[in-house]
Design a protein around this motif. Structure first.
Motif, short mmCIF file in Angstrom:
data_model
loop_
_atom_site.label_atom_id
_atom_site.label_comp_id
_atom_site.label_asym_id
_atom_site.label_seq_id
_atom_site.Cartn_x
_atom_site.Cartn_y
_atom_site.Cartn_z
N ASP A 109 0.85 -1.19 0.00
CA ASP A 109 0.00 0.00 0.00
C ASP A 109 0.88 1.24 0.00
N THR A 110 1.24 1.69 -1.21
CA THR A 110 2.14 2.84 -1.34
C THR A 110 1.39 4.12 -1.66
N GLY A 111 0.08 4.03 -1.75
CA GLY A 111 -0.71 5.21 -2.10
C GLY A 111 -0.82 5.40 -3.60
N ALA A 112 -0.28 4.49 -4.40
CA ALA A 112 -0.38 4.61 -5.84
C ALA A 112 -1.81 4.38 -6.29
N SER A 113 -2.09 4.84 -7.53
CA SER A 113 -3.46 4.74 -8.01
C SER A 113 -3.85 3.31 -8.35
N GLY A 114 -2.89 2.46 -8.65
CA GLY A 114 -3.20 1.08 -9.00
C GLY A 114 -3.63 0.28 -7.79
N ASN A 115 -4.41 -0.77 -8.03
CA ASN A 115 -4.87 -1.63 -6.95
C ASN A 115 -4.46 -3.06 -7.26
N SER A 116 -4.22 -3.82 -6.21
CA SER A 116 -3.71 -5.17 -6.42
C SER A 116 -4.81 -6.15 -6.80
N CYS A 117 -6.05 -5.89 -6.43
CA CYS A 117 -7.13 -6.78 -6.85
C CYS A 117 -8.42 -5.97 -6.96
N HIS A 118 -9.26 -6.40 -7.89
CA HIS A 118 -10.54 -5.74 -8.14
C HIS A 118 -11.55 -6.85 -8.44
N ILE A 119 -12.40 -7.14 -7.48
CA ILE A 119 -13.28 -8.31 -7.54
C ILE A 119 -14.74 -7.87 -7.61
N GLY A 120 -15.50 -8.53 -8.48
CA GLY A 120 -16.95 -8.31 -8.56
C GLY A 120 -17.68 -9.52 -8.00
N VAL A 121 -18.72 -9.26 -7.20
CA VAL A 121 -19.53 -10.33 -6.61
C VAL A 121 -20.95 -10.20 -7.16
N PHE A 122 -21.49 -11.29 -7.72
CA PHE A 122 -22.83 -11.28 -8.29
C PHE A 122 -23.68 -12.34 -7.59
N LEU A 123 -24.76 -11.88 -6.97
CA LEU A 123 -25.68 -12.77 -6.25
C LEU A 123 -26.98 -12.88 -7.03
N ASP A 124 -27.34 -14.10 -7.41
CA ASP A 124 -28.64 -14.39 -8.02
C ASP A 124 -29.39 -15.25 -7.01
N TYR A 125 -30.24 -14.60 -6.21
CA TYR A 125 -30.86 -15.28 -5.07
C TYR A 125 -31.76 -16.43 -5.54
N GLU A 126 -32.64 -16.14 -6.50
CA GLU A 126 -33.59 -17.17 -6.93
C GLU A 126 -32.88 -18.33 -7.63
N LEU A 127 -31.86 -18.04 -8.43
CA LEU A 127 -31.13 -19.09 -9.12
C LEU A 127 -30.25 -19.87 -8.14
N GLY A 128 -29.93 -19.25 -6.99
CA GLY A 128 -29.10 -19.92 -6.00
C GLY A 128 -27.63 -19.93 -6.38
N GLU A 129 -27.13 -18.80 -6.88
CA GLU A 129 -25.72 -18.72 -7.29
C GLU A 129 -25.06 -17.47 -6.75
N VAL A 130 -23.80 -17.63 -6.35
CA VAL A 130 -22.93 -16.50 -6.03
C VAL A 130 -21.69 -16.64 -6.91
N SER A 131 -21.47 -15.68 -7.81
CA SER A 131 -20.35 -15.73 -8.75
C SER A 131 -19.36 -14.63 -8.44
N PHE A 132 -18.09 -14.92 -8.69
CA PHE A 132 -17.00 -13.99 -8.42
C PHE A 132 -16.22 -13.76 -9.71
N TYR A 133 -15.93 -12.49 -9.99
CA TYR A 133 -15.25 -12.13 -11.23
C TYR A 133 -14.00 -11.32 -10.92
N ASN A 134 -12.92 -11.63 -11.64
CA ASN A 134 -11.73 -10.79 -11.62
C ASN A 134 -11.98 -9.68 -12.64
N LEU A 135 -12.20 -8.46 -12.16
CA LEU A 135 -12.59 -7.38 -13.05
C LEU A 135 -11.41 -6.79 -13.80
N PHE A 136 -10.18 -7.25 -13.53
CA PHE A 136 -9.05 -6.82 -14.33
C PHE A 136 -9.07 -7.50 -15.71
N ASP A 137 -9.37 -8.79 -15.73
CA ASP A 137 -9.42 -9.50 -17.02
C ASP A 137 -10.80 -10.08 -17.31
#
Length: 461
Positions: A396-424
């Protein structure tokens, strides 16, 4: 000559600076200037609080004025002195009516024109409201003051509107710059992905090319061997054909058998694998998913473990290893450094994003509202917690870049929790389950992390 000048100076001193006539009922202000009492009151009409001297603008505390009796007597004496020249000059200084050549001493309130007494009785101004010049000037001076206040107010509002407009323009330009930056990042990700895909396809094509070359060589060798065998057989037959009968018939079975069982090698045939450059579906689906299901979460301070310091806006949690010497909230985690979102979900589709920075391991996902917070049990789907672990490896050097960027998607009725690497835009993992009750966004850090920080963001990727 000197006497005339002194006389003129004396007459000037006995004159009112406002009406330029001899002082009538003279009064003296605190600053020492003298005016006709009526002229000064007329000049101050409509003013409140501050009463400036018409000559030096020094403020007088109030309207109470001192009558100058001695100056009044002196003016009476000065009036007796010869002053025809000064009167003539004053008469010449006053504007005259171009039509009647009389002093313009009246004002028509309907036509807003200066009039002479002769103009007043003309048919053009008959029935109009005509008042003396001095009251008219006082009235319009008051109106002009109101106009000044009105225009000043509108000027302030215009300045404020310009300031707001400038601020909006600045924020819009800042947003354009942010979108340009995000687009550049997306292009770089796309270029990286396409480059990797190009390298993979190129490697497969090279491998396939070598396979084709090897098979061609093998087929060429087979055909060359077959040709050599045919030539040998042809030579043997030609030799056999010219031999004597006994020799010819001896071993003829073998010759015929070899000829009859002769098989030509199979022709060269190869079907190339068709390589197609295709983008993964998440490149097209994530934008729609984020824009439609993005949630603007905040962290619930009441659930935060004592080693997690939350920002004032509830968007950032910073891990700091320290002794637990503060009183815990009844809903707070005590078993491990974790915190929940302020709002949970018991239906629908929801998407949120987390950026991590520092050195250590983050855990992200959802858990049941009833998930135990003070019992040292591992958070797993069996006990109502669906989460993945990701590593933040950039200090954590205060630079603008971040080491990880994760998206979490919850579909309650379908019964799924998905995780995405938002860099790629790759799918990291998807849990499948049957959800019941309210699910809370779940965040935690490894107790051995080093100044790890996670932040909820609402960036459109």
């Amino acid at each position: 000559m000197a006497q005339a000048a002194s006389l003129a100076q004396l007459q000037a001193e006995a004159s009112c600076p406002i009406c330029l006539d001899y002082l009538r009922d003279p009064v003296t202000t605190d600053c020492g200037h003298n005016f006709c009492h009526s002229c000064l009151l007329q000049r101050w009409e409509g003013l409140q609080g501050d009463f400036p001297c018409p000559v030096c603008l020094q403020h007088c505390p109030d309207r109470s004025l001192r009558r100058n009796t001695q100056l009044c007597h002196m003016v009476d004496v000065v009036k007796q002195l010869p002053n025809t020249r000064r009167k003539r000059k004053r008469q010449e200084e006053k504007p005259l009516c171009e039509k009647h050549h009389q002093v313009l001493s009246l004002f028509c309130e309907e036509d807003l024109e200066l009039l002479c007494p002769q103009c007043k009785i003309s048919s053009h101004h008959g029935g109009h409201l005509v008042v003396p010049m001095e009251p008219a000037a006082a009235c319009h001076r008051k109106k002009l003051k109101g106009s000044i206040e009105f225009l000043t107010k509108h000027l302030e509002e215009a300045d404020k509107a310009l300031e707001i407009q400038t601020s909006k323009a600045y924020h819009l330009m800042e947003e354009v710059a942010n979108q340009r930056s995000k687009l550049q990042v997306e292009v770089e990700h796309m270029k990286h992905f396409l480059g990797k895909m190009h390298d993979d396809i190129h490697f497969r094509l090279l491998k396939e090319e070598k396979g084709v070359q090897d098979e061609i060589i093998e087929k060429n060798n087979q055909i060359s061997g077959h040709i050599s065998m045919l030539k040998t057989l042809l030579d043997d037959i030609n030799d056999k054909r010219v031999q004597p009968d006994t020799n010819l018939l001896m071993g003829i079975e073998k010759v015929h058998s070899t000829f009859e069982n002769l098989e030509s090698p199979a022709g060269f045939s190869y079907e190339l694998n068709k390589e197609i450059l295709t983008l993964p579906p998440q490149y097209f689906g994530l934008h729609k998913m984020i824009s439609k299901f993005q949630e603007y979460l905040t962290l619930d301070a009441k659930t935060a473990h004592g080693s997690l310091i939350l920002s004032q806006d509830g968007k950032t949690a910073t891990f700091q290893r320290r002794k637990q010497n503060r009183a815990h909230q009844s809903k707070a985690f005590t078993s491990h450094p974790a915190v929940l979102g302020s709002e949970g979900f018991d239906a629908g589709r929801h998407f949120w994003q987390v950026k991590g920075r520092g050195l250590g391991e983050l855990s992200l996902g959802v858990c049941k509202e009833s998930f135990p917070r003070n019992v040292p049990i591992p958070p797993t789907p069996d006990n109502g917690c669906w989460k993945i672990q990701v590593w933040a490896t950039t200090p954590d050097t205060g630079a603008s870049g971040n080491s990880c960027h994760i998206g979490v998607f919850l579909d309650y009725e379908l019964g799924e929790v998905s995780f995405y690497n938002l860099f790629d835009r790759s799918n990291l993992y998807t849990f499948s389950a049957i959800f019941t009750g309210k699910l809370m966004p779940y965040f935690s850090v490894c107790p051995f992390a080093t100044s790890l920080k996670l932040r909820l963001v609402e960036d459109e990727v």
